[in-house]
Design a protein around this motif. Structure first.
Motif, PDB file in Angstrom:
ATOM      1  N   GLY A 100       0.790  -1.225   0.000  1.00 37.97           N
ATOM      2  CA  GLY A 100       0.000   0.000   0.000  1.00 37.97           C
ATOM      3  C   GLY A 100       0.822   1.274   0.000  1.00 37.97           C
ATOM      4  O   GLY A 100       0.256   2.368  -0.167  1.00 37.97           O
ATOM      5  N   SER A 101       2.154   1.148   0.166  1.00 44.82           N
ATOM      6  CA  SER A 101       3.012   2.341   0.125  1.00 44.82           C
ATOM      7  C   SER A 101       2.949   2.979  -1.266  1.00 44.82           C
ATOM      8  O   SER A 101       2.877   2.293  -2.282  1.00 44.82           O
ATOM      9  CB  SER A 101       4.463   1.970   0.446  1.00 44.82           C
ATOM     10  N   SER A 102       3.006   4.296  -1.289  1.00 41.59           N
ATOM     11  CA  SER A 102       2.941   5.013  -2.561  1.00 41.59           C
ATOM     12  C   SER A 102       4.216   4.804  -3.375  1.00 41.59           C
ATOM     13  O   SER A 102       5.318   4.872  -2.835  1.00 41.59           O
ATOM     14  CB  SER A 102       2.724   6.508  -2.319  1.00 41.59           C
ATOM     15  N   ASN A 129       0.636  -3.326  -6.245  1.00 46.89           N
ATOM     16  CA  ASN A 129      -0.688  -3.778  -5.824  1.00 46.89           C
ATOM     17  C   ASN A 129      -1.760  -3.116  -6.671  1.00 46.89           C
ATOM     18  O   ASN A 129      -2.687  -3.763  -7.149  1.00 46.89           O
ATOM     19  CB  ASN A 129      -0.912  -3.449  -4.343  1.00 46.89           C
ATOM     20  N   GLU A 130      -1.595  -1.814  -6.897  1.00 44.80           N
ATOM     21  CA  GLU A 130      -2.519  -1.050  -7.726  1.00 44.80           C
ATOM     22  C   GLU A 130      -1.726  -0.200  -8.716  1.00 44.80           C
ATOM     23  O   GLU A 130      -0.615   0.243  -8.409  1.00 44.80           O
ATOM     24  CB  GLU A 130      -3.390  -0.122  -6.875  1.00 44.80           C
ATOM     25  N   THR A 138       0.754   1.577  -5.979  1.00 43.14           N
ATOM     26  CA  THR A 138       1.138   1.226  -4.608  1.00 43.14           C
ATOM     27  C   THR A 138       1.903  -0.085  -4.579  1.00 43.14           C
ATOM     28  O   THR A 138       1.755  -0.939  -5.469  1.00 43.14           O
ATOM     29  CB  THR A 138      -0.099   1.102  -3.713  1.00 43.14           C
ATOM     30  N   GLY A 177       2.961  -3.766  -3.791  1.00 45.49           N
ATOM     31  CA  GLY A 177       2.182  -4.987  -3.615  1.00 45.49           C
ATOM     32  C   GLY A 177       3.075  -6.211  -3.634  1.00 45.49           C
ATOM     33  O   GLY A 177       4.301  -6.121  -3.443  1.00 45.49           O
TER      34      GLY A 177
END
Length: 292
Positions: free
Chosen positions: A197-199, A237-238, A255, A257
């Motif tokens: 989830g980290s940018s 992730n995204e 982000t 993942g």
């Protein structure tokens, strides 16, 4: 057996088996993101038609006549015979049998080809006995079909950081030992430890040329920068950008993942830098482009 006879035998093996059966090991050392189908498995056969010349056939396949002569020892004085078959490699280069007691790394050094490039072009085989050594005019890595290499090749310097804060390096660039299998493999980027989830952000301005799932990379974003440079952000992730979008340094790409086939179980960003060349997008050490 003299050289021409050995070369004829090698080329015959290419045509008959695609050379896959001549490698000691057929599996890849690692699910390397950049590994292609081995060049020796991608040879074609061309039957010479009436009116064709060596030059016209070479032009058809975007090859040099020298490459065709090297691949087809039966061709003499640059003349081809109607009805004969030629071995057509995927790009310019030569077939080399690795001498006993030597490794493909020594072959790469001898022919002045980057070791990682030779490794990837030959399908990431750990111990091949026959390899295809590329020459100039090699097509870019087929991973990126949306965009040609940048035409702006003026040398520039870019630097930035793909995460919001400096991260621990799980694995650096270069030859490494796989943490699970214990085997040596070439790591084409660096793995930066970061929570899911980290940018993930662009390290420099550029154009998005790839933004989707891609094999062992998982969710992948690729940016083409000016100066013939490219950055890659994998295992996302995204993805929050689209192909064709212009981004600036620090813009959000997605982000962190665990998609694809990460080397480590700990969540991380796999980050790469590449430069455009006649051998395609060649991996560079990312450390020189990172600014904390």
């Amino acid at each position: 057996m003299n050289f021409s006879h050995r070369l004829l035998l090698l080329c015959s093996l290419v045509g008959t088996f695609g050379l896959t059966s001549t490698f000691v090991h057929s599996r890849r050392v690692d699910a390397a993101d950049t590994c292609q189908t081995p060049a020796l498995s991608r040879f074609q056969r061309h039957q010479v038609q009436n009116g064709e010349t060596l030059e016209s056939i070479a032009q058809r396949y975007n090859l040099t006549t020298t490459t065709l002569v090297n691949m087809n020892p039966a061709v003499s004085n640059g003349q081809v015979t109607v009805g004969s078959e030629l071995q057509i490699p995927p790009y310019n280069g030569i077939v080399v049998e690795i001498p006993s007691g030597q490794t493909w790394r020594q072959v790469a050094e001898k022919y002045q080809v980057r070791a990682d490039t030779l490794f990837e072009i030959n399908g990431c085989q750990p111990d091949p006995r026959i390899v295809f050594v590329p020459a100039g005019n090699v097509s870019p890595n087929p991973l990126i079909r949306q965009s040609s290499p940048p035409t702006d090749t003026q040398a520039i310097s870019i630097s930035g950081y793909p995460l919001e804060s400096v991260a621990t390096v799980l694995m650096p660039y270069g030859w490494q030992i796989h943490p699970t299998t214990g085997e040596a493999f070439f790591h084409s980027g660096m793995d930066l430890l970061a929570p899911v989830g980290s940018s993930v952000q662009a390290i420099a301005p550029g154009t998005i040329v790839f933004a989707e799932q891609q094999g062992s990379y998982g969710q992948l974003v690729i940016i083409n920068h000016s100066g013939g440079l490219q950055s890659r952000y994998a295992h996302l992730n995204e993805i929050q950008v689209a192909v064709g979008e212009q981004v600036n340094q620090g813009d959000l790409l997605g982000t962190v993942g665990t998609t694809g086939e990460p080397t480590f179980t700990e969540p991380h960003l796999h980050f790469e830098m590449r430069s455009s060349s006649d051998l395609g997008w060649v991996a560079k050490d990312p450390q020189g482009y990172l600014q904390d």
